[in-house]
Design a protein around this motif. Structure first.
Motif, short mmCIF file in Angstrom:
data_model
loop_
_atom_site.label_atom_id
_atom_site.label_comp_id
_atom_site.label_asym_id
_atom_site.label_seq_id
_atom_site.Cartn_x
_atom_site.Cartn_y
_atom_site.Cartn_z
N THR A 105 0.83 -1.21 0.00
CA THR A 105 0.00 0.00 0.00
C THR A 105 0.86 1.26 0.00
O THR A 105 0.76 2.09 -0.90
N ILE A 106 1.74 1.38 0.99
CA ILE A 106 2.47 2.65 1.10
C ILE A 106 3.68 2.66 0.18
O ILE A 106 4.00 3.68 -0.44
N GLY A 107 4.36 1.51 0.05
CA GLY A 107 5.50 1.44 -0.87
C GLY A 107 5.06 1.73 -2.30
O GLY A 107 5.75 2.42 -3.06
N GLY A 108 3.89 1.19 -2.68
CA GLY A 108 3.36 1.44 -4.02
C GLY A 108 3.02 2.91 -4.21
O GLY A 108 3.29 3.49 -5.27
N ALA A 109 2.45 3.52 -3.17
CA ALA A 109 2.10 4.95 -3.25
C ALA A 109 3.36 5.80 -3.41
O ALA A 109 3.41 6.73 -4.22
N VAL A 110 4.40 5.44 -2.66
CA VAL A 110 5.66 6.19 -2.74
C VAL A 110 6.29 5.99 -4.13
O VAL A 110 6.76 6.95 -4.76
N ALA A 111 6.27 4.75 -4.61
CA ALA A 111 6.85 4.47 -5.94
C ALA A 111 6.15 5.32 -7.01
O ALA A 111 6.79 5.88 -7.89
N MET A 112 4.83 5.41 -6.89
CA MET A 112 4.05 6.20 -7.85
C MET A 112 4.49 7.67 -7.79
O MET A 112 4.67 8.31 -8.83
N ALA A 113 4.65 8.19 -6.57
CA ALA A 113 5.03 9.61 -6.42
C ALA A 113 6.42 9.89 -6.96
O ALA A 113 6.67 10.94 -7.56
N LEU A 114 7.34 8.92 -6.76
CA LEU A 114 8.73 9.17 -7.15
C LEU A 114 9.00 8.91 -8.63
O LEU A 114 9.98 9.42 -9.17
N SER A 115 8.13 8.12 -9.27
CA SER A 115 8.46 7.64 -10.61
C SER A 115 8.73 8.76 -11.64
O SER A 115 9.60 8.58 -12.49
N PRO A 116 8.06 9.93 -11.57
CA PRO A 116 8.41 10.94 -12.58
C PRO A 116 9.77 11.60 -12.33
O PRO A 116 10.33 12.20 -13.25
N HIS A 117 10.27 11.52 -11.11
CA HIS A 117 11.47 12.30 -10.76
C HIS A 117 12.75 11.49 -10.62
O HIS A 117 13.84 12.04 -10.70
N PHE A 118 12.61 10.20 -10.34
CA PHE A 118 13.78 9.36 -10.07
C PHE A 118 13.67 8.06 -10.86
O PHE A 118 12.58 7.70 -11.32
N ASP A 119 14.81 7.34 -10.97
CA ASP A 119 14.75 5.96 -11.48
C ASP A 119 14.34 5.09 -10.30
O ASP A 119 15.03 5.07 -9.28
N VAL A 120 13.23 4.39 -10.46
CA VAL A 120 12.68 3.65 -9.32
C VAL A 120 12.54 2.17 -9.67
O VAL A 120 12.05 1.82 -10.74
#
Ligand SMILES: NC(=O)c1ccc[n+]([C@@H]2O[C@H](COP(=O)([O-])OP(=O)(O)OC[C@H]3O[C@@H](n4cnc5c(N)ncnc54)[C@H](OP(=O)(O)O)[C@@H]3O)[C@@H](O)[C@H]2O)c1
Length: 281
Positions: A15-30
């Protein structure tokens, strides 16, 4: 290090890891991992890579974000402890103090708490640095938190209570919004407009609270006309002891977070005494 190309590994894309991954994906290589099964299709579409293992993810990354349940933290950290590469660990796990994490992972640690709204970059994240976190490493973490919404640095001693506020808070707010929507449905308002009225009112009231710096009681008073509509509703809320119920909710959830933290600390002390029976370091 080139921040635009920062590589972030998210261990535990639930739940939270997926939410964070979504937030970071435009700015970082995730990249992200799960225990079993694939990461959510929405994450793949957003450009998040699925890593075959925690070790490979950590070995590739500059920064590791740990977002597994507290009881899964130790096995995951032991799995990646000998991996060379990452320079910083951010743990989102409730109850896990930095001193326990630092013993296993041998790199600087930041403990943070966020909430599900970070999926749309409107989360609120609070964090505390472990020992030896440099300014450059903290700046790196703040870049990550900025991509997730608003953030503040706090004393680590406050993080358990903030778990009950920042972490659990959306569940309380949704309960209020759901109740307001149900009330509106009872008097016949269409569902879609009831939902928008509840949600936008909550956004506006929260923004005004933050922007004005006024106390909530002062802002509430501005809405009340003597003998008017609002006071009728407030009277019913007071009859229902709503404020007491919310105070009790935050108190109970905080107590649970502290209890969880004490259990984790107790387990770490038992493990210490087994591994180091004479107290020799
Ligand atoms: N939910 C929230 O709103 C929230 C907010 C702030 C902080 N947190 C904290 O975030 C942490 C995770 O909570 P959550 O609600 O996101 O739980 P969750 O939905 O159960 O997610 C945990 C994820 O960890 C994965 N996982 C477990 N063991 C693993 C392993 N060995 N290697 C790789 N991945 C592994 C699980 O994989 P599978 O899916 O394959 O089982 C799952 O996807 C908790 O410590 C919680 O305190 C949660």
């Amino acid at each position: 290090m080139d921040r635009r190309r920062l590589k972030v590994a998210i261990l535990g894309a639930g739940t939270i890891g997926g939410a964070v991954a979504m937030a970071l994906s435009p700015h970082f290589d995730v990249c992200a991992t799960r225990r079993r099964g694939s990461i959510a299709p929405g994450l793949i579409e957003a450009g998040v890579e699925e890593a075959p293992s925690n070790r490979e993810a950590a070995g590739w990354a500059d920064l590791v974000i740990l977002s597994v349940k507290p009881k899964q933290v130790m096995p995951v950290l032991e799995e990646i402890s000998s991996v060379e590469g990452p320079r910083l660990l951010i743990s989102l796990a409730a109850a896990m103090p930095t001193w326990i994490l630092e013993r296993i992972c041998h790199i600087p640690v930041i403990r943070a708490m966020t909430n599900t709204a970070c999926r749309i970059r409107r989360g609120y994240t609070v964090y505390a640095n472990g020992r030896g976190v440099s300014q450059a490493e903290e700046d790196l973490a703040r870049d990550v938190f900025r991509s997730m919404g608003s953030f503040d640095r706090v004393d680590e001693q406050h993080l358990d209570v903030l778990t009950a506020m920042a972490g659990s808070g959306p569940a309380y707010i949704y309960t209020v919004l759901e109740a307001m929507i149900l009330g509106a449905l009872k008097v016949g308002l269409p569902r879609d407009i009831a939902l928008k009225a509840a949600a936008h009112t909550a956004i506006g009231a929260s923004c005004l609270l933050l922007d004005s710096g006024d106390h909530p009681a002062e802002l509430r008073d501005q809405v009340i006309t003597p003998g008017g509509v609002t006071i009728e509703g407030l009277y019913e809320l007071e009859e229902g002891r709503v404020r007491t119920a919310f105070m009790r909710a935050v108190f109970a959830a905080s107590a649970k977070a502290v209890e969880l933290a004490e259990t984790v600390r107790g387990q770490a002390e038992v493990r210490d005494s087994v591994e180091n029976p004479r107290g020799v370091n």
